[in-house]
Design a protein around this motif. Sequence first.
Motif, PDB file in Angstrom:
ATOM      1  N   ARG A  70      -2.381 -12.216  -0.001  1.00 24.96           N
ATOM      2  CA  ARG A  70      -2.863 -13.171  -1.008  1.00 24.96           C
ATOM      3  C   ARG A  70      -3.796 -14.202  -0.380  1.00 24.96           C
ATOM      4  O   ARG A  70      -4.817 -14.565  -0.954  1.00 24.96           O
ATOM      5  CB  ARG A  70      -1.677 -13.875  -1.677  1.00 24.96           C
ATOM      6  CG  ARG A  70      -2.107 -14.778  -2.826  1.00 24.96           C
ATOM      7  CD  ARG A  70      -0.938 -15.356  -3.591  1.00 24.96           C
ATOM      8  NE  ARG A  70      -0.163 -16.285  -2.808  1.00 24.96           N
ATOM      9  CZ  ARG A  70       1.129 -16.129  -2.526  1.00 24.96           C
ATOM     10  NH1 ARG A  70       1.779 -15.072  -2.978  1.00 24.96           N
ATOM     11  NH2 ARG A  70       1.767 -17.028  -1.809  1.00 24.96           N
ATOM     12  N   ARG A  71      -3.440 -14.671   0.799  1.00 26.63           N
ATOM     13  CA  ARG A  71      -4.293 -15.649   1.471  1.00 26.63           C
ATOM     14  C   ARG A  71      -5.643 -15.057   1.860  1.00 26.63           C
ATOM     15  O   ARG A  71      -6.646 -15.772   1.930  1.00 26.63           O
ATOM     16  CB  ARG A  71      -3.583 -16.189   2.713  1.00 26.63           C
ATOM     17  CG  ARG A  71      -2.385 -17.064   2.377  1.00 26.63           C
ATOM     18  CD  ARG A  71      -1.620 -17.458   3.614  1.00 26.63           C
ATOM     19  NE  ARG A  71      -0.401 -18.183   3.278  1.00 26.63           N
ATOM     20  CZ  ARG A  71       0.519 -18.538   4.158  1.00 26.63           C
ATOM     21  NH1 ARG A  71       0.355 -18.227   5.437  1.00 26.63           N
ATOM     22  NH2 ARG A  71       1.586 -19.186   3.776  1.00 26.63           N
ATOM     23  N   ARG A  72      -5.662 -13.775   2.110  1.00 23.36           N
ATOM     24  CA  ARG A  72      -6.927 -13.106   2.423  1.00 23.36           C
ATOM     25  C   ARG A  72      -7.748 -12.816   1.175  1.00 23.36           C
ATOM     26  O   ARG A  72      -8.870 -12.342   1.264  1.00 23.36           O
ATOM     27  CB  ARG A  72      -6.647 -11.779   3.140  1.00 23.36           C
ATOM     28  CG  ARG A  72      -6.190 -11.922   4.575  1.00 23.36           C
ATOM     29  CD  ARG A  72      -5.936 -10.560   5.193  1.00 23.36           C
ATOM     30  NE  ARG A  72      -7.066  -9.666   5.056  1.00 23.36           N
ATOM     31  CZ  ARG A  72      -7.068  -8.391   5.452  1.00 23.36           C
ATOM     32  NH1 ARG A  72      -5.968  -7.878   5.970  1.00 23.36           N
ATOM     33  NH2 ARG A  72      -8.134  -7.640   5.305  1.00 23.36           N
ATOM     34  N   GLY A  73      -7.181 -13.099   0.016  1.00 29.91           N
ATOM     35  CA  GLY A  73      -7.890 -12.835  -1.224  1.00 29.91           C
ATOM     36  C   GLY A  73      -7.634 -11.455  -1.789  1.00 29.91           C
ATOM     37  O   GLY A  73      -8.208 -11.100  -2.830  1.00 29.91           O
ATOM     38  N   GLU A  74      -6.775 -10.666  -1.149  1.00 29.57           N
ATOM     39  CA  GLU A  74      -6.463  -9.320  -1.624  1.00 29.57           C
ATOM     40  C   GLU A  74      -5.231  -9.399  -2.532  1.00 29.57           C
ATOM     41  O   GLU A  74      -4.141  -8.946  -2.193  1.00 29.57           O
ATOM     42  CB  GLU A  74      -6.227  -8.395  -0.434  1.00 29.57           C
ATOM     43  CG  GLU A  74      -7.459  -8.293   0.477  1.00 29.57           C
ATOM     44  CD  GLU A  74      -7.211  -7.411   1.686  1.00 29.57           C
ATOM     45  OE1 GLU A  74      -7.005  -6.197   1.485  1.00 29.57           O
ATOM     46  OE2 GLU A  74      -7.216  -7.937   2.810  1.00 29.57           O
ATOM     47  N   VAL A  75      -5.462  -9.995  -3.697  1.00 30.23           N
ATOM     48  CA  VAL A  75      -4.349 -10.308  -4.589  1.00 30.23           C
ATOM     49  C   VAL A  75      -3.706  -9.042  -5.149  1.00 30.23           C
ATOM     50  O   VAL A  75      -2.484  -8.996  -5.361  1.00 30.23           O
ATOM     51  CB  VAL A  75      -4.833 -11.213  -5.742  1.00 30.23           C
ATOM     52  CG1 VAL A  75      -3.671 -11.620  -6.631  1.00 30.23           C
ATOM     53  CG2 VAL A  75      -5.512 -12.456  -5.186  1.00 30.23           C
ATOM     54  N   ASP A  76      -4.498  -8.003  -5.393  1.00 27.46           N
ATOM     55  CA  ASP A  76      -3.925  -6.776  -5.948  1.00 27.46           C
ATOM     56  C   ASP A  76      -2.904  -6.171  -5.003  1.00 27.46           C
ATOM     57  O   ASP A  76      -1.859  -5.664  -5.428  1.00 27.46           O
ATOM     58  CB  ASP A  76      -5.034  -5.770  -6.275  1.00 27.46           C
ATOM     59  CG  ASP A  76      -5.932  -5.489  -5.091  1.00 27.46           C
ATOM     60  OD1 ASP A  76      -5.981  -6.334  -4.158  1.00 27.46           O
ATOM     61  OD2 ASP A  76      -6.593  -4.436  -5.086  1.00 27.46           O
ATOM     62  N   ARG A  77      -3.164  -6.237  -3.703  1.00 24.84           N
ATOM     63  CA  ARG A  77      -2.214  -5.705  -2.726  1.00 24.84           C
ATOM     64  C   ARG A  77      -0.960  -6.577  -2.667  1.00 24.84           C
ATOM     65  O   ARG A  77       0.153  -6.065  -2.538  1.00 24.84           O
ATOM     66  CB  ARG A  77      -2.872  -5.612  -1.357  1.00 24.84           C
ATOM     67  CG  ARG A  77      -3.992  -4.569  -1.298  1.00 24.84           C
ATOM     68  CD  ARG A  77      -4.461  -4.369   0.129  1.00 24.84           C
ATOM     69  NE  ARG A  77      -5.391  -3.261   0.217  1.00 24.84           N
ATOM     70  CZ  ARG A  77      -6.691  -3.370   0.453  1.00 24.84           C
ATOM     71  NH1 ARG A  77      -7.213  -4.566   0.627  1.00 24.84           N
ATOM     72  NH2 ARG A  77      -7.471  -2.312   0.522  1.00 24.84           N
ATOM     73  N   ALA A  78      -1.151  -7.893  -2.740  1.00 16.73           N
ATOM     74  CA  ALA A  78       0.000  -8.796  -2.741  1.00 16.73           C
ATOM     75  C   ALA A  78       0.880  -8.524  -3.959  1.00 16.73           C
ATOM     76  O   ALA A  78       2.115  -8.484  -3.847  1.00 16.73           O
ATOM     77  CB  ALA A  78      -0.485 -10.239  -2.738  1.00 16.73           C
ATOM     78  N   ILE A  79       0.265  -8.324  -5.108  1.00 15.47           N
ATOM     79  CA  ILE A  79       1.023  -8.026  -6.329  1.00 15.47           C
ATOM     80  C   ILE A  79       1.802  -6.731  -6.162  1.00 15.47           C
ATOM     81  O   ILE A  79       2.976  -6.642  -6.556  1.00 15.47           O
ATOM     82  CB  ILE A  79       0.069  -7.935  -7.535  1.00 15.47           C
ATOM     83  CG1 ILE A  79      -0.476  -9.325  -7.884  1.00 15.47           C
ATOM     84  CG2 ILE A  79       0.778  -7.323  -8.750  1.00 15.47           C
ATOM     85  CD1 ILE A  79      -1.540  -9.308  -8.967  1.00 15.47           C
TER      86      ILE A  79
END
Length: 401
Positions: A90-99
């Motif tokens: 999420r901090r890297r901006g890869e929100v889809d992976r975090a989800i």
Amino acid sequence: MLTDGKFVLKIMMELLWLLLPVAAASGWWVAQREYTGKRNGATIRNAEYFKGLNYLIDDKPDQAIEVFTRMADVDRDTAETHLTLGNLFRRRGEVDRAIHIHASLIARPNLTTNQRCCALFELGEDYLRAGLFDRAEELFRELLDQPDYTEVALSRLVHIFQQEKDWQQAITYCDRLERISSESKQRETAHFCCELAEVANQRRQDDAAKAWLLDALARDPDCARASLLLGRLSIRASDYQAAIVALQVVEQQDRGYFPEVIAPLGQCYGALGRLDEWVAYLWEVQQRDHGGRITDALADWLMRQEGEEAALQFLERELRDYPTLLGLRRLVEIKLRRGEGAEYADLKALHCVSTQMLNSAARYHCVNCGFVVKSLHWCCPSCQRWNTIKPMSDLVMKTNA
């Protein structure tokens, strides 16, 4: 000679002594198999961790996610690692992976209550970052009944309602947050009331707008925005005296916003035929604040009432001690009107430069984060703090003590 019974008993005792070592050996073998199984399971799990880490190092996040997600089936102790991994994405901006990671965790039946709450919170943060406010709201509402998460869930819900401009919900949850925390939320809720007043004002619902503004002032007596809006509401109703009362309060609430009331105050006093009182009030405020907009307004008044010479003398005296760009431009304008002397070209260039600087300069800045902007925002677009955007002082420097 042994009887048959005694003979059988003797045989059984001899067999028992023979079987004891076999039983012991059997127990040892089972224990070794169990230990080896656990050791092999740990070895396999460690190998999977290293495999996932190698994928991350090789910049293959999709494969890493697959490995770490699969490991959640091994035992619930790996949940903390997944939470950390999701946060990093999420901090890297890869929100889809975090989800994907946090949603997979929540689906596991073997999580502890605390792990599930933590995963719910992190998934809510993912949805917030992705702008999926309805999904985030659902998760944070679920966390309201968890004592360790109530306060932070309320703060996130207030943020969501602000983004959705659901101001009444924002007030409700902000009041609830204030009751369980030690931090006052009166300034924020006063601005939420002002937002509702703005909506009512646009719909020409004057009574509702006034009620919301009075509520704002009850929550925060120093809310200059509420006084400004009350003044404008009264002007629209042609109640100029009420508007004067509301607008003059602004200087006591927050002197920084006084430049915003100069023009509407002049309009009110002018409509009542009492411009001399407006000027007297400006002179009074000018003793406390030598800002450019007050100086410019007074110079304009002097020029129209007493002539250019009086305005020039005032500006020259004022600018010696309190130089401002607005005052300088007004001074140059008056001198340019008086003829085409040797200094005319220089004055014209100076007027051009000062005008360009005024037109291009930011007029407001956030006292919290330093964000600058040309128009007034009551909530800073950068740090999202309320009432931190203030008019910038146009005073170049103060030369006297």
